[in-house]
Design an enzyme around this catalytic site. Structure first.
Site, PDB file in Angstrom:
ATOM      1  N   GLY A 169      43.168  42.003  36.669  1.00 48.77           N
ATOM      2  CA  GLY A 169      42.250  42.807  35.885  1.00 48.77           C
ATOM      3  C   GLY A 169      41.575  43.849  36.752  1.00 48.77           C
ATOM      4  N   CYS A 170      40.961  44.833  36.105  1.00 49.67           N
ATOM      5  CA  CYS A 170      40.345  45.933  36.854  1.00 49.67           C
ATOM      6  C   CYS A 170      39.136  45.458  37.664  1.00 49.67           C
ATOM      7  CB  CYS A 170      39.976  47.074  35.915  1.00 49.67           C
ATOM      8  SG  CYS A 170      39.028  46.592  34.455  1.00 49.67           S
ATOM      9  N   PHE A 171      38.208  44.736  37.032  1.00 50.07           N
ATOM     10  CA  PHE A 171      37.062  44.220  37.780  1.00 50.07           C
ATOM     11  C   PHE A 171      37.481  43.243  38.870  1.00 50.07           C
ATOM     12  CE2 PHE A 171      34.276  45.547  34.139  1.00 50.07           C
ATOM     13  CZ  PHE A 171      33.374  46.294  34.889  1.00 50.07           C
ATOM     14  N   THR A 217      40.248  43.203  40.563  1.00 53.57           N
ATOM     15  CA  THR A 217      40.844  43.968  41.656  1.00 53.57           C
ATOM     16  C   THR A 217      39.766  44.496  42.586  1.00 53.57           C
ATOM     17  OG1 THR A 217      42.796  44.609  40.371  1.00 53.57           O
ATOM     18  CG2 THR A 217      42.187  46.028  42.213  1.00 53.57           C
ATOM     19  N   SER A 218      38.766  45.140  42.028  1.00 48.45           N
ATOM     20  CA  SER A 218      37.676  45.691  42.834  1.00 48.45           C
ATOM     21  C   SER A 218      36.902  44.592  43.558  1.00 48.45           C
ATOM     22  CB  SER A 218      36.737  46.499  41.938  1.00 48.45           C
ATOM     23  OG  SER A 218      35.605  46.941  42.642  1.00 48.45           O
TER      24      SER A 218
END
Length: 346
Positions: A149-151, A153-154
């Site tokens: 997911g995007c969050f 990953t960060s």
């Protein structure tokens, strides 16, 4: 040349896949599959793709896909890929799922956090978590990839080096995440309506975000200990971009310069991670349209905490770009193929 299909062809993730795959010398878009708009040209929905994709979108036909394509990207909402990917297990077709259907290896957890019936356990066990900077060797051998997911990953890229080197405590980690509205997808809702998002910052899914168990699972795997986090997401009035500000208690007596050296060493061979010099911190604009993750670090001696800033483009490193990076590794290509672009600025 590998033939590619994109399933879920009218979402933002799919459109970003199309944009990036046009630059790729080893992958060719053979089919775009859309349940709701098959028979139509994708340029009817996205006129900017006129002259790039001329063939009409198609209906899902698993047998034809097995015969005609080598790689499938699932740019679908949660709950779709889990019912299709099992049909490709054991075949030569590589499957890369951009949804959350395979990120949790526990079927019970998936049902709890996503509110849907899970994929078969055999499929969950087969899927490799596609965070290339951490699981590169596993990705190379995979047939099924669960794109992070995007969050996560960060957050994971920002925290894992400190966790692995025991710089920070395994508890009391706070993750403050902010994302642009494209992270919510193209479907209209009151949440993402212009009047609701413009000049407004809105926290959402507090304590109930589906990315919580994903972040905690992979941090725990690295730590070999159970990790829980305080994770809060905010919708902010911009189209794309995502940044996580993270706070964690220090376990070592260490300086900002030493932490930066540690992160630079950890990510030395990973081309899409850029560690900021001491005293400088990333912004979302500086990774816009790119597959980079920019990380800034600060040791707060006063509060004995490590502060980590981790910025990505939610549609690229947080979705389509990372999916292509995984496809590159799965096929033995340079992981930068199709992705070695300069961020868009301003």
């Amino acid at each position: 040349m590998k033939n590619v299909a994109i399933i879920g062809g009218t979402g933002y993730g799919a459109v970003e896949l199309i944009r990036l795959l046009q630059l790729h010398e080893f992958m060719h878009i053979k089919k775009i599959i859309s349940h709701s708009q098959y028979g139509e040209g994708i340029a009817n929905t996205y006129p900017h793709l006129t002259e790039f994709i001329k063939e009409p979108m198609e209906e899902l036909d698993i047998d034809r896909l097995k015969e005609e394509v080598d790689i499938i990207f699932f740019a679908t909402p949660a709950g779709v890929a889990k019912d299709i990917i099992p049909d490709f297990q054991g075949s030569s077709v590589q499957c890369i799922d951009l949804s959350g259907d395979l990120r949790l290896t526990s079927a019970e957890q998936y049902k709890e956090w996503y509110g849907k019936d899970p994929a078969p356990q055999e499929t969950l066990d087969k899927a490799v978590y596609g965070l290339p900077e951490v699981y590169k060797e596993q990705v190379k051998q995979a047939q099924i990839i669960s794109n992070p997911g995007c969050f996560p990953t960060s957050a994971l890229l920002g925290l894992i080096p400190a966790i692995e080197h025991q710089v920070i405590a395994n508890q009391s980690i706070v993750i403050d995440g902010k994302t642009g509205v494209s992270g919510a997808g193209r479907k209209q809702s009151a949440m993402t309506h212009f009047s609701e998002t413009n000049e407004n910052v809105k926290p959402y899914k507090i304590g109930a975000h589906q990315h919580i168990p994903e972040i905690e699972k992979y941090l725990s795997d690295i730590a070999k200990d159970s990790i829980t986090t305080t994770f809060t997401t905010h919708l902010i009035p911009m189209t794309r971009g995502l940044i996580c500000t993270m706070y964690a208690p220090l376990e070592k007596n260490i300086t900002s310069s030493e932490v930066i050296d540690l992160y630079e060493s950890y990510y030395e061979t990973h081309p899409f991670i850029r560690i900021r010099d001491e005293g400088t911190f990333p912004t979302t604009r500086e990774v816009y349209g790119s597959n980079y993750c920019d990380i800034g670090l600060y040791v707060d001696q006063r509060t004995n905490q490590l502060v980590v800033e981790s910025a990505i483009d939610n549609l690229v490193k947080g979705a389509a770009g990372q999916a292509i990076q995984n496809a590159n590794l799965m096929n033995g290509w340079d992981e930068k193929h199709g992705l070695n672009t300069i961020p868009i600025y301003p």
